[in-house]
Design a protein around this motif. Sequence first.
Motif: not given
Length: 231
Positions: A165-166, A168, A219
């Motif tokens: 999902n994510r 970073r 990022r």
Amino acid sequence: MSPAMRQMEAYPRYLFGNVAGVLGQRVLEIGVGYGTYTALLREAGKEVLATDIDPERLRAVAERFAGDPLVHTERIDLGDWASIQALEAYQADSVICLNVLEHVRDDVAALAGLRMCVAPGAALGLIVPAHAWLFGRMDAEAGHFRRYTRGSLRDALALGGWAVNRVRYINLIGVAGWYYHNRLRKNAGLADAAVNRQMRGADRWLPRLARLTDPVFGRIAGLSVLAIGRA
């Protein structure tokens, strides 16, 4: 682990806060350490299956939470499939794994095993060290096999069967201290007085700054990589 980790409070709360929002009620905790995250999970009202490969760590956590019916302990070896399978009966609806996966030789197999032992749709909150160029003596002393990038962690999760999902980076500022002590200094280690003094000092201010920089540099770079996945 550095001795200072036992005394730190704000930084573990900061790390926990990055994954707390996706956790359900029946949490599988991978790697209990000093019981810091077990305590934060209970503070959040979660039922916890606290696991570790070290029986001494488990014993200490069991004693600390003796009498709490919502804290269970179980020895687990992420390199042993049978050990992971034994967790299936718990049917965890979420997994928290903070700074543990880097200690496992076959990280993809470990992720696949965890994926198979949790309830359908279970959430995974995962944090690992970032950037191979930061790898040094303290990583070796801690038993790290690797440091990750956003891409390499995403790939490991996908190969392990997790929907990502994510992913970073977090804690950009922490990179400077780690690089100095871990790469530039020649005699620093996990027990080094200067390292532990700096860690205790940073516990007071670093989390506040990290919360400001994380959305901007997520990022690009950070001391750790954060990932949220779903089974």
